[in-house]
Motif scaffolding. Structure first.
Motif, PDB file in Angstrom:
ATOM      1  N   ARG A   1       0.892  -1.090  -0.137  1.00 59.30           N
ATOM      2  CA  ARG A   1       0.056   0.145  -0.217  1.00 59.30           C
ATOM      3  C   ARG A   1       0.800   1.201   0.108  1.00 59.30           C
ATOM      4  O   ARG A   1       0.474   2.326  -0.585  1.00 59.30           O
ATOM      5  N   ASN A   2       2.022   1.340   0.766  1.00 61.35           N
ATOM      6  CA  ASN A   2       3.066   2.559   0.733  1.00 61.35           C
ATOM      7  C   ASN A   2       3.344   2.857  -0.501  1.00 61.35           C
ATOM      8  O   ASN A   2       3.713   3.604  -0.962  1.00 61.35           O
ATOM      9  N   MET A   3       3.870   1.780  -1.228  1.00 62.80           N
ATOM     10  CA  MET A   3       4.494   1.701  -2.740  1.00 62.80           C
ATOM     11  C   MET A   3       3.419   2.285  -3.614  1.00 62.80           C
ATOM     12  O   MET A   3       3.589   3.292  -4.332  1.00 62.80           O
ATOM     13  N   VAL A   4       2.175   1.830  -3.344  1.00 63.24           N
ATOM     14  CA  VAL A   4       1.210   2.281  -4.470  1.00 63.24           C
ATOM     15  C   VAL A   4       0.951   3.957  -4.194  1.00 63.24           C
ATOM     16  O   VAL A   4       0.919   4.691  -5.069  1.00 63.24           O
ATOM     17  N   GLU A   5       0.892   4.469  -2.663  1.00 68.32           N
ATOM     18  CA  GLU A   5       0.607   5.422  -2.449  1.00 68.32           C
ATOM     19  C   GLU A   5       1.760   6.529  -2.729  1.00 68.32           C
ATOM     20  O   GLU A   5       1.450   7.580  -3.407  1.00 68.32           O
ATOM     21  N   LEU A   6       2.927   6.046  -2.593  1.00 71.58           N
ATOM     22  CA  LEU A   6       3.984   6.864  -3.134  1.00 71.58           C
ATOM     23  C   LEU A   6       4.348   7.231  -4.378  1.00 71.58           C
ATOM     24  O   LEU A   6       4.310   8.045  -5.052  1.00 71.58           O
ATOM     25  N   ALA A   7       4.001   5.903  -5.167  1.00 71.79           N
ATOM     26  CA  ALA A   7       3.968   6.026  -6.725  1.00 71.79           C
ATOM     27  C   ALA A   7       2.572   7.190  -7.186  1.00 71.79           C
ATOM     28  O   ALA A   7       3.063   8.018  -8.077  1.00 71.79           O
TER      29      ALA A   7
END
Length: 715
Positions: free
Chosen positions: A652-658
């Protein structure tokens, strides 16, 4: 846009710190508790000010959260540079309340105050509000999840002729949503639902309308019949009242006549009593004096005695006290005489004993005579005061004579020392006589100041006897005055009565009526008729009240019918408004979706680029994510879309950062912002950390990145 330096005076746990920033990646590796998150918040606050003043929780209220632990004013400075080359220095201080906050902007090169931007400098430079700032370039440790705002939407679009169109989209849609919910026919709180329920309730209350109207008609007919009967009773009462009034007036006239006759009788009786007391006062000459002469002498004597008794008439207790003192003085004088005679007989060696016995007999006879005279005067009321004085003198002489006999009988047995005691006793008697005489004289001088009391050895107590007579005269004169005033009052009352009454009419008053009916009979008939009338009135009033209640109920029903008709109109209007809002919402949402289609592809492309860097997998051909017109990213699995909330925290963190970086690239084509990263990789495992570091290097090529971390592996 990039940050140059920061100077923190006081902010949260940070105190007196200076920090310099460089271009590209700025890594702050510090242990937990150093204040990394506080420093990131300081940078945000320098551009946007403190937020959450109305929040009660400290963690949501910047003013409470970052107030220095030692108290006082807090704030600091921040120097930054725009892409055009101009650099500025922001100086902010914060107090207990917003009114105490200060903001000053300086040109960093000249150190002179600048008016290029206001205290809303963050919005003016970045063109987004604080909420949008938090969802894009300000990436907190546990705040990676982003979302669309009107300003982010407007910034990404940047193709509208009026940027405010997109800014207002979210507000308009939220307003439409609220209004649709408020009008909803399916929600209990919806206006249409409430209005339909209200109309059903109103319609249920019309059932007894016809029965009430019929009952009201019957009550009106009965009231008419009762009214005819009541008018007949009222006429009878009027006739009886007229007859009773005439008889009552006759009785009142009779009372006035009796009162007048009583006044005449009282005046006559008062005149008789006044004449009698005047005769007692003047004695035999009362009949020889004219009324004027009697009045003149009475006034003269009254004035004289008023002066004498200006301090009040002596009371009976006072008179008895003075009378006792005078009797005591007389007694002491007689005792003194006897004591001196006894002293002479002793010195004469018994000579003249027969003379002493003769003197005792004479004194005894004189005492008895005085007692008889005093008693006679008291019982015959000739003079009470003088009679008491004479009686007391007789008793005193008799007592002294007896004491003297006793003294002379024992005198021969006393020694020469007894003569000295005898002399001392005489002196004591003299002293007591002087004291009592002084007290009597002082008292008598209050009423007879001109009398001669200069010789204390020969004081004449005749003034005391005069005082008793004067008191008797004064009391009698007061009685005469009282009777005279009473007579004058009665005469005035008679004169006033004659002025207000027709005396001739009183003398000739005759009983009205020919049938000899008594007032009691009339009163009884009037009472019976009145009771019947009152009972009928109560019946009529109850019927009227009942009719009024029916009318009120009907008025309520008529009003509810009117409300029902109006309610139907209101319901139609609400339904029309509801349908129009639904149609408007659908059209606006369709227009918005059509508008966002144009930049969905670039955003998805940017998202895929940054996600590939983060995932650090070169062999991944297709990204299993899809973006909708609201820029929400969903996970694709088994041919279906799923919410990213179902993924692990790291993914989820990677999706939101991207997603955030896709927003930033789409939003800022000219003025590139700095990016604040407060350790956003805490949920990534060791396999994903290299991709995160590559992600930092990638974004640092285009942006100034301020990266806070507490772990060397994430450096």
């Amino acid at each position: 846009m990039k940050l140059i330096s920061a100077k923190i005076e006081n902010f949260g746990k940070l105190h007196d710190r200076s920090i310099d920033f460089s271009g590209g990646l700025n890594v702050f590796l510090r242990e937990n508790g150093f204040g990394k998150t506080t420093l990131a918040s300081f940078i945000r606050v320098m551009f946007y000010g403190l937020s959450g003043d109305r929040k009660s929780q400290d963690e949501d209220n910047d003013r409470k959260k970052f107030r220095p632990w030692q108290g006082g004013t807090f704030g600091g400075e921040l120097v930054f540079e725009l892409s055009e080359g101009r650099s500025y220095r922001i100086v902010r201080t914060f107090g207990e309340r917003k009114a105490q906050d200060t903001f000053t902007l300086y040109d960093a090169e000249t150190n002179l105050p600048s008016t290029d931007f206001s205290e809303n400098i963050g919005e003016e430079i970045l063109k987004i509000d604080e909420r949008s700032f938090r969802r894009t370039v300000f990436i907190g440790q546990q705040e990676l999840e982003t979302g669309m705002t009107s300003q982010i939407n407007a910034k990404i679009g940047n193709v509208s002729e009026d940027p405010e169109d997109m800014n207002r989209y979210e507000t308009v849609m939220e307003s439409i949503k609220d209004e649709v919910n408020n009008l909803s026919p399916n929600r209990r709180t919806g206006a249409i639902f409430k209005k339909r329920m209200e109309l059903e309730i109103l319609q249920s209350e019309f059932k007894n309308k016809e029965a009430l109207e019929k009952e009201l008609t019957g009550s009106a007919e009965r009231l008419k019949n009762l009214g005819d009967e009541q008018r007949t009773r009222a006429k009878n009462i009027e006739i009886l009242n007229s007859r009773a009034m005439a008889l009552s007036q006759y009785q009142d006239t009779l009372k006035d006549k009796m009162k007048y006759e009583d006044l005449i009788e009282d005046i006559s009786e008062c005149e008789k009593r006044l004449m009698e007391i005047q005769r007692r006062h003047f004695g035999a000459e009362a009949d020889t004096l004219t009324p004027e002469e009697r009045s003149s002498r009475i006034n003269h004597d009254m004035r004289e005695l008023d002066v004498r008794f200006r301090n009040g008439v002596p009371g009976e207790t006072e008179l008895r006290g003075i009378e006792k003192r005078i009797s005591r003085i007389q007694f002491l004088h007689e005792k003194l005489d006897l004591m001196e005679q006894a002293g002479l007989r002793t010195r004469g060696k018994g000579y003249g004993g027969e003379f002493s016995n003769l003197t005792g007999i004479m004194v005894c006879i004189l005492s008895v005579i005085l007692i008889i005279i005093g008693a006679y005067m008291i019982f015959t009321d000739l003079s009470l005061v003088i009679g008491v004085c004479i009686l007391a003198a007789g008793l005193s002489m008799l007592i002294i004579m007896l004491i003297s006999q006793a003294v002379s009988g024992n005198h021969g047995h006393k020694s020469s020392g007894g003569n000295e005691r005898h002399r001392q006793t005489i002196d004591e008697v003299y002293e007591e006589i002087d004291k009592l005489t002084s007290e009597v004289v002082m008292y008598l001088m209050r009423y007879y100041p001109k009398a001669d009391f200069s010789d204390p050895d020969n004081v004449d107590f005749e003034a005391f006897r005069s005082l008793g007579n004067d008191i008797l005269r004064y009391n009698r004169l007061c009685d005469i005055k009282g009777f005279a005033e009473e007579l004058a009052l009665k005469r005035r009352e008679k004169a006033e009565f004659e002025q207000t009454h027709d005396i001739e009419k009183l003398r000739n008053a005759m009983r009205p009526g020919e049938d000899g009916e008594s007032f009691e009979t009339l009163s009884r008939k009037l009472q019976e008729t009145t009771e019947e009338y009152n009972e009928a009135v109560e019946t009529i009033n109850r019927l009227k009240l009942h009719s009024q209640n029916i009318e009120k109920e009907l008025e309520k029903i008529y009003e509810k019918e009117r409300q029902y008709v109006l309610g139907l109109d209101e319901l139609r209007e609400l339904e029309q408004r509801y349908n129009l809002l639904i149609l408007t919402r659908d059209h606006i949402e369709e227009a918005h979706n059509n508008f966002t289609k144009e930049y969905m592809a670039p955003l998805m492309s940017a998202f895929e680029k940054f996600y590939r860097i983060l995932i650090n997998t070169n062999g991944l051909r297709e990204i299993p994510y899809r973006m909708d017109a609201h820029f929400n990213v969903n996970f694709i699995a088994d041919g279906r879309e799923h919410s990213t909330q179902l993924l692990s925290a790291g993914f989820r963190n990677m999706v939101e950062l991207a997603r955030r970086m896709a927003f930033i690239e789409a939003m800022y084509q000219k003025e590139k912002p700095f990016i604040l990263l407060d350790d956003p990789f805490v949920n990534l495992d060791d396999y994903k950390i290299p991709g995160a570091m590559q992600f930092l290097d990638e974004i640092a090529r285009s942006y100034q990145v301020i990266y806070f971390t507490c772990h060397e592996s994430r450096q």
